[in-house]
Design a protein around this motif. Structure first.
Motif, PDB file in Angstrom:
ATOM      1  N   PRO B 269       0.788  -1.237   0.000  1.00  0.00           N
ATOM      2  CA  PRO B 269       0.000   0.000   0.000  1.00  0.00           C
ATOM      3  C   PRO B 269       0.821   1.289   0.000  1.00  0.00           C
ATOM      4  O   PRO B 269       0.291   2.356  -0.280  1.00  0.00           O
ATOM      5  N   LYS B 270       2.117   1.187   0.287  1.00  0.00           N
ATOM      6  CA  LYS B 270       2.860   2.424   0.576  1.00  0.00           C
ATOM      7  C   LYS B 270       3.185   3.247  -0.669  1.00  0.00           C
ATOM      8  O   LYS B 270       3.453   2.705  -1.732  1.00  0.00           O
ATOM      9  N   VAL B 271       3.171   4.553  -0.464  1.00  0.00           N
ATOM     10  CA  VAL B 271       3.543   5.495  -1.513  1.00  0.00           C
ATOM     11  C   VAL B 271       4.706   6.327  -0.973  1.00  0.00           C
ATOM     12  O   VAL B 271       4.629   6.855   0.135  1.00  0.00           O
ATOM     13  N   PHE B 272       5.775   6.386  -1.730  1.00  0.00           N
ATOM     14  CA  PHE B 272       6.965   7.121  -1.294  1.00  0.00           C
ATOM     15  C   PHE B 272       7.171   8.347  -2.190  1.00  0.00           C
ATOM     16  O   PHE B 272       7.252   8.211  -3.405  1.00  0.00           O
ATOM     17  N   VAL B 273       7.268   9.481  -1.563  1.00  0.00           N
ATOM     18  CA  VAL B 273       7.422  10.732  -2.320  1.00  0.00           C
ATOM     19  C   VAL B 273       8.908  11.121  -2.299  1.00  0.00           C
ATOM     20  O   VAL B 273       9.508  11.196  -1.224  1.00  0.00           O
ATOM     21  N   VAL B 274       9.477  11.348  -3.473  1.00  0.00           N
ATOM     22  CA  VAL B 274      10.917  11.628  -3.547  1.00  0.00           C
ATOM     23  C   VAL B 274      11.149  13.020  -4.156  1.00  0.00           C
ATOM     24  O   VAL B 274      10.993  13.213  -5.359  1.00  0.00           O
ATOM     25  N   PRO B 275      11.508  14.005  -3.326  1.00  0.00           N
ATOM     26  CA  PRO B 275      11.813  15.333  -3.886  1.00  0.00           C
ATOM     27  C   PRO B 275      13.116  15.278  -4.699  1.00  0.00           C
ATOM     28  O   PRO B 275      14.052  14.567  -4.319  1.00  0.00           O
ATOM     29  N   VAL B 276      13.143  15.989  -5.790  1.00  0.00           N
ATOM     30  CA  VAL B 276      14.328  15.993  -6.659  1.00  0.00           C
ATOM     31  C   VAL B 276      14.591  17.435  -7.086  1.00  0.00           C
ATOM     32  O   VAL B 276      13.644  18.182  -7.356  1.00  0.00           O
ATOM     33  N   THR B 277      15.857  17.817  -7.129  1.00  0.00           N
ATOM     34  CA  THR B 277      16.159  19.138  -7.686  1.00  0.00           C
ATOM     35  C   THR B 277      16.937  18.961  -8.988  1.00  0.00           C
ATOM     36  O   THR B 277      17.794  18.097  -9.089  1.00  0.00           O
ATOM     37  N   CYS B 278      16.602  19.775  -9.969  1.00  0.00           N
ATOM     38  CA  CYS B 278      17.355  19.812 -11.227  1.00  0.00           C
ATOM     39  C   CYS B 278      18.009  21.187 -11.281  1.00  0.00           C
ATOM     40  O   CYS B 278      17.315  22.202 -11.259  1.00  0.00           O
ATOM     41  N   SER B 279      19.320  21.220 -11.296  1.00  0.00           N
ATOM     42  CA  SER B 279      20.034  22.509 -11.269  1.00  0.00           C
ATOM     43  C   SER B 279      20.857  22.685 -12.544  1.00  0.00           C
ATOM     44  O   SER B 279      21.689  21.839 -12.863  1.00  0.00           O
ATOM     45  N   TYR B 280      20.585  23.768 -13.243  1.00  0.00           N
ATOM     46  CA  TYR B 280      21.294  24.062 -14.501  1.00  0.00           C
ATOM     47  C   TYR B 280      22.116  25.346 -14.330  1.00  0.00           C
ATOM     48  O   TYR B 280      21.622  26.305 -13.734  1.00  0.00           O
ATOM     49  N   PRO B 281      23.299  25.375 -14.905  1.00  0.00           N
ATOM     50  CA  PRO B 281      24.047  26.645 -14.869  1.00  0.00           C
ATOM     51  C   PRO B 281      23.375  27.707 -15.743  1.00  0.00           C
ATOM     52  O   PRO B 281      23.431  28.890 -15.461  1.00  0.00           O
ATOM     53  N   LEU B 282      22.746  27.246 -16.828  1.00  0.00           N
ATOM     54  CA  LEU B 282      22.002  28.136 -17.725  1.00  0.00           C
ATOM     55  C   LEU B 282      20.700  27.448 -18.076  1.00  0.00           C
ATOM     56  O   LEU B 282      20.638  26.226 -18.094  1.00  0.00           O
ATOM     57  N   VAL B 283      19.681  28.223 -18.385  1.00  0.00           N
ATOM     58  CA  VAL B 283      18.390  27.623 -18.700  1.00  0.00           C
ATOM     59  C   VAL B 283      18.047  27.909 -20.150  1.00  0.00           C
ATOM     60  O   VAL B 283      18.082  29.069 -20.588  1.00  0.00           O
ATOM     61  N   LEU B 284      17.717  26.850 -20.856  1.00  0.00           N
ATOM     62  CA  LEU B 284      17.408  26.946 -22.279  1.00  0.00           C
ATOM     63  C   LEU B 284      16.486  28.111 -22.611  1.00  0.00           C
ATOM     64  O   LEU B 284      16.784  28.959 -23.436  1.00  0.00           O
ATOM     65  N   GLU B 285      15.339  28.146 -21.929  1.00  0.00           N
ATOM     66  CA  GLU B 285      14.333  29.148 -22.273  1.00  0.00           C
ATOM     67  C   GLU B 285      14.314  30.275 -21.235  1.00  0.00           C
ATOM     68  O   GLU B 285      13.287  30.912 -21.019  1.00  0.00           O
ATOM     69  N   GLY B 286      15.480  30.511 -20.607  1.00  0.00           N
ATOM     70  CA  GLY B 286      15.568  31.500 -19.533  1.00  0.00           C
ATOM     71  C   GLY B 286      15.040  32.873 -19.922  1.00  0.00           C
ATOM     72  O   GLY B 286      14.295  33.501 -19.176  1.00  0.00           O
ATOM     73  N   TYR B 287      15.404  33.311 -21.120  1.00  0.00           N
ATOM     74  CA  TYR B 287      15.031  34.674 -21.504  1.00  0.00           C
ATOM     75  C   TYR B 287      13.515  34.851 -21.570  1.00  0.00           C
ATOM     76  O   TYR B 287      12.960  35.791 -20.999  1.00  0.00           O
ATOM     77  N   SER B 288      12.847  33.929 -22.257  1.00  0.00           N
ATOM     78  CA  SER B 288      11.398  34.113 -22.414  1.00  0.00           C
ATOM     79  C   SER B 288      10.691  33.959 -21.072  1.00  0.00           C
ATOM     80  O   SER B 288       9.713  34.654 -20.792  1.00  0.00           O
ATOM     81  N   LEU B 289      11.199  33.071 -20.221  1.00  0.00           N
ATOM     82  CA  LEU B 289      10.576  32.909 -18.905  1.00  0.00           C
ATOM     83  C   LEU B 289      10.752  34.171 -18.065  1.00  0.00           C
ATOM     84  O   LEU B 289       9.825  34.622 -17.398  1.00  0.00           O
ATOM     85  N   ALA B 290      11.957  34.731 -18.118  1.00  0.00           N
ATOM     86  CA  ALA B 290      12.229  35.937 -17.334  1.00  0.00           C
ATOM     87  C   ALA B 290      11.333  37.084 -17.797  1.00  0.00           C
ATOM     88  O   ALA B 290      10.743  37.805 -16.985  1.00  0.00           O
ATOM     89  N   GLU B 291      11.215  37.225 -19.124  1.00  0.00           N
ATOM     90  CA  GLU B 291      10.380  38.312 -19.662  1.00  0.00           C
ATOM     91  C   GLU B 291       8.912  38.095 -19.275  1.00  0.00           C
ATOM     92  O   GLU B 291       8.221  39.034 -18.881  1.00  0.00           O
ATOM     93  N   GLU B 292       8.475  36.857 -19.402  1.00  0.00           N
ATOM     94  CA  GLU B 292       7.080  36.540 -19.075  1.00  0.00           C
ATOM     95  C   GLU B 292       6.800  36.835 -17.596  1.00  0.00           C
ATOM     96  O   GLU B 292       5.785  37.415 -17.235  1.00  0.00           O
ATOM     97  N   TYR B 293       7.752  36.465 -16.756  1.00  0.00           N
ATOM     98  CA  TYR B 293       7.586  36.690 -15.322  1.00  0.00           C
ATOM     99  C   TYR B 293       7.497  38.179 -15.002  1.00  0.00           C
ATOM    100  O   TYR B 293       6.608  38.624 -14.281  1.00  0.00           O
ATOM    101  N   LEU B 294       8.406  38.944 -15.584  1.00  0.00           N
ATOM    102  CA  LEU B 294       8.430  40.375 -15.279  1.00  0.00           C
ATOM    103  C   LEU B 294       7.184  41.075 -15.806  1.00  0.00           C
ATOM    104  O   LEU B 294       6.652  41.970 -15.165  1.00  0.00           O
ATOM    105  N   LEU B 295       6.718  40.626 -16.951  1.00  0.00           N
ATOM    106  CA  LEU B 295       5.496  41.215 -17.505  1.00  0.00           C
ATOM    107  C   LEU B 295       4.311  40.949 -16.596  1.00  0.00           C
ATOM    108  O   LEU B 295       3.511  41.832 -16.307  1.00  0.00           O
TER     109      LEU B 295
END
Lengths: 338, 529
Positions: B269-295
């Motif tokens: 019956p058990k369910v195990f939740v596993v937190p994971v972090t993905c860390s990138y030095p640069l982000v592929l779509e960083g520019y559009s995300l940043a602009e979208e966020y600021l807007l």
């Protein structure tokens, strides 16, 4: 058993408030185990129905059984109520963790913050035990008055509505109203921080500076603890409720308030050590004032009243000098949202 | 492996049983559904399958009142369940994983496989660039003892690729996950998505019935032992700040599945939740995300620049090539597995209290000796789980030199402009602004010292590059910033740092927000934090 729970209630801590809470739960029909590590104290409770060291005037309900074995007190209890001084709270919580079961509801009724870590007591419970169904009981509750059967009210708060309901069921009586809330952070911070303002009020009272000055001090103190508690995640409205303004009113006025009495003694020239020793009980505001100051700095909140109490208690500043300094401060806005 | 059809059928059955149980609610639910769907179709009139959807909704609207609402409700719920359902085909999975990482990469990003195949040699070496760390050892065993639910941070469309690749490399079983409808658009891609266990999620649908079916679908999947992948932040973090609020509806399916398993007396019956972090030095779509966020955050206060196209997912190949050329690493870190109540779980699947004592989590759901369903109680448990996942996100957020340099540079700009909000700060930081290099370097070094202390307090983690020589880490960040985005985020000229794209500088510094570095104030507007 005629109470809403088939299983017993365990109250940990047989000080005056723990004893009165055990008595209240028993009066609503529950079998109650009142734990104290002092076997002589539990023996007295079981044989004479009195707890002379904590609250001699109360004839304790026969459904309360003194218990000095923590495991026996907690085993099978539907609810565990922890009423242990803040600085001893973690030690007891850790032992409680050995015997607690995830099924059990845990309420605490301790008004204070842990030194250095600044943890609230519900956080200590979550760090030391498997408890998840945690709630807090706090309000303007002078134990001696409730023991005499005088009317009073309190607040039970939890993120779990069924915990609030359980707290109401266990403690409500014809003379004791229990209100519900969901702001755990707010209620805990109200209970802890108001003790520091109570010391300030005691000092003002001992110095006989008049009712106007008292009102000035207490309301400025309330504004400070509102700002600080809000910065720490409390809902500002909680501070205006029973656990905030309500508790502040009683603790700043009542001669029963330990913190108020410590303040008064200081104003009359007694040393802190002597004032605390004469009290014979813990005045949570003395240690909370240290945590409050550190928290105010951490969150960038100006708290001149809380700061003055700290300077009097822990930096050797004379109450008259601290008061003079307070009065010379620039008067800014009354309340932040005005 | 259970079929998607069976799971969809069960999810629809449960939603219907619950809805019909509420006397006279069918009419209301159908009317509400029609309202939400009409609104959605008005907002997005040319979306995928919008004609068929419109015909269906109008058909329902016409019949409502004429015939019983129960039947219409059933039509709506079953249609939603069918739309969501995914299939898993081990043969397709085998094929896809053989050509990893490019296989899944191509699939998940809509790039034509042929384009990807030409670049096999370069992409093979990607495996050397993905650093896998954290509490990985117990995962294979936990996957046999119960159901795993991975809950990674989410900053890029590459996350699902990266994660799929990571668990494949670790030899862990495949996971089912909800993927945005756009990934199903092409016939080929849609085919693969379906057969790789993905079920579709249409984020534009606001109908509560749709949400209920989706949640139930995820719950049934977990109950049947299908390992899952959720991005509990709900969407990519536009600001790049580490998620602090998670979607409780999705997270709550872990507790619901566990509870249902206990009631049904299932063997595991058990369910195990596993937190994971993905860390990138640069982000592929960083520019559009940043602009979208600021807007979104600034509304009229923020004036966007022209898009430089770096958000186009077709650039992913060249993005990876540049990362490879730079020898940069992407980090995937696994946190300790948790039960649905936020307690840590050991390698034997036993929940442990904070002091390591074993506990039986079933007790949290018991009332008077019986396992009960109590939505408000269970939501409160899920809030505790959320808190523990967020803590793990911060603890395992592997700080990169680029983030730290962005933080130091923006702090240098901010000092002397006390009280300015982020929009004013960015207005005064145009492309080509010069920042003196030595003061920025001093701030970089100071913040790095603070980060080291914070790592000791388990509030952040450091990449290897930040553990070595400070000056090398600084140079590394400069080199990295020159790699991907159209204008280098920062470049050196004489004794100055020249700002390329201010919104990106802001974006990368945000990953270190909330740590109190350099006593800098928060630069995330409160309403969108």
């Amino acid at each position: 058993m005629s109470g809403p729970f088939d299983a017993p209630i365990a109250v940990l801590g047989a000080g005056n408030w723990g004893t009165v809470l055990a008595h209240l739960a028993a009066q609503s029909g529950h079998e109650v185990r009142l734990w104290s590590r002092d076997a002589a104290q539990t023996h007295e409770i079981n044989t004479t129905r009195r707890n002379s060291r904590a609250i001699a005037s109360l004839e304790i309900d026969p459904r309360v059984r003194g218990e000095s074995d923590l495991g026996a007190a907690v085993d099978g209890a539907a609810m565990v109520v922890v009423v242990i001084p803040a600085q001893a709270f973690r030690e007891v919580a850790r032992k409680l963790g050995d015997v607690l079961d995830p099924r059990q509801i845990v309420l605490h009724a301790t008004k204070g913050l842990e030194l250095r870590s600044h943890r609230r007591m519900s956080e200590v419970l979550e760090e030391e035990t498997c408890a998840r169904q945690v709630g807090v009981l706090s309000g303007p509750n002078i134990a001696a008055e409730i023991a005499e059967g005088l009317p009073a009210g309190t607040v039970v708060t939890s993120r779990f509505p069924h915990v609030v309901k359980a707290g109401k069921q266990v403690f409500t009586s014809g003379r004791f109203m229990v209100f519900g809330a969901s702001d755990v952070v707010g209620v805990e911070l109200c209970g802890a921080l108001k003790n520091v303002v109570a010391i300030a009020a005691g000092i003002a009272s001992g110095m006989h500076i008049g009712e106007n000055a008292m009102a000035l001090l207490v309301t400025r103190g309330l504004a400070e603890i509102t700002a600080l508690a809000s910065a720490m995640g409390a809902r500002p409205g909680t501070l205006a409720g029973l656990a905030g303004a309500g508790d502040l009113m009683v603790t700043c006025r009542s001669q029963h308030s330990r913190n108020h009495r410590v303040g008064e003694a200081l104003a009359k020239g007694e040393t802190l050590e002597r004032a605390v020793a004469r009290l014979g009980m813990v005045a949570e505001g003395v240690t909370t004032s240290i945590a409050a100051r550190e928290l105010a700095i951490e969150h960038g909140i100006e708290c001149p009243v809380l700061d003055s109490v700290h300077r009097i208690l822990h930096e050797g500043v004379a109450p008259t000098d601290a008061l003079e300094a307070l009065l010379r401060m620039r008067a800014g806005r009354d309340v932040a949202w005005a | 492996m259970i079929s998607g059809k069976e799971i969809a059928h069960e999810a629809a059955r449960r939603v219907l049983a619950r809805s019909k149980g509420a006397q006279g609610r069918s009419f209301e639910l159908v009317a509400e559904s029609v309202f939400h769907e009409r609104e959605r179709l008005m907002r997005n009139p040319h979306g995928r399958a919008s004609e068929a959807d419109r015909a269906f909704v109008e058909g329902i609207a016409r019949q409502l009142g004429a015939i019983g609402a129960d039947g219409l409700l059933e039509d709506i719920v079953r249609r939603y369940a069918h739309e969501i359902e995914g299939r898993f085909d081990p043969k397709v999975y085998g094929f896809a994983t053989r050509v990893l990482p490019l296989g899944l990469t191509a699939l998940l990003n809509g790039t034509r496989a042929r384009d990807a195949l030409f670049r096999v040699p370069e992409l093979r070496s990607l495996s050397d660039r993905v650093s896998i760390s954290g509490e990985t050892a117990p995962l294979a065993r936990l996957a046999r003892l119960g159901t795993l639910v991975f809950t990674p941070t989410h900053v890029s469309n590459l996350d699902s690729l990266l994660f799929g690749y990571t668990i494949f490399r670790m030899g862990l079983p495949p996971v089912a996950y909800g993927a945005g409808l756009n990934l199903f658009e092409s016939r080929t891609l849609g085919y693969f998505m379906h057969h790789l266990g993905a079920y579709s999620v249409d984020r534009s649908k606001t109908d509560p019935l749709y949400r209920a079916v989706l949640k139930e679908y995820a719950t049934v999947l977990l109950e049947r032992g299908e390992h899952g992948l959720f991005f509990p932040g709900g969407t990519r973090s536009r600001s790049f700040a580490v998620e602090s609020k998670l979607k409780k509806g999705l997270l709550g399916t872990t507790l619901a599945a566990y509870r249902n398993n206990l009631v049904a007396g299932r063997a595991k019956p058990k369910v195990f939740v596993v937190p994971v972090t993905c860390s990138y030095p640069l982000v592929l779509e960083g520019y559009s995300l940043a602009e979208e966020y600021l807007l979104r955050a600034g509304r009229e206060k923020y004036i966007p620049h022209d898009d430089d196209g770096s958000d186009n997912a077709r650039f992913w190949l060249s993005f990876f090539e540049k990362l490879l050329a730079l020898d940069a690493e992407v980090h995937v870190r696994f946190g300790a597995a948790l039960d649905p109540f936020g307690n840590r779980v050991d390698a034997d699947g036993t929940s442990r209290d904070p002091r390591g004592r074993p506990i039986d989590p079933a007790g949290y759901l018991e009332q008077r000796g019986r396992i009960t369903e109590d939505p408000t109680r269970d939501q409160a448990y899920t809030e505790i789980l959320e808190r523990e996942i967020v803590r793990a996100y911060h603890r395992d957020n592997i700080a990169m030199p680029t983030w730290l340099l962005a933080f130091a540079a923006l702090e240098q700009h901010r000092r002397g402009r006390e009280g300015h909000d982020v929009f004013r700060l960015l207005r005064e930081l145009v492309r080509g602004t010069r920042l003196p290099i030595e003061p920025v370097r001093a701030l970089f070094n100071e913040a790095l010292d603070e980060l080291k202390l914070l790592e000791g307090a388990e509030r952040v983690a450091l990449s290897d590059e930040l553990r070595g020589d400070k000056s090398a880490a600084f140079d590394r960040a400069i080199a990295c910033f020159a790699t991907w985005h159209k204008d280098p985020v920062l470049r050196v000229k004489d004794s100055w740092l020249i700002v390329g794209e201010p919104s990106l500088l802001y974006y990368y510094r945000n990953r270190l927000e909330g740590l109190g570095l350099l006593s800098a104030p928060s630069l995330l507007p409160a309403e969108v934090q």
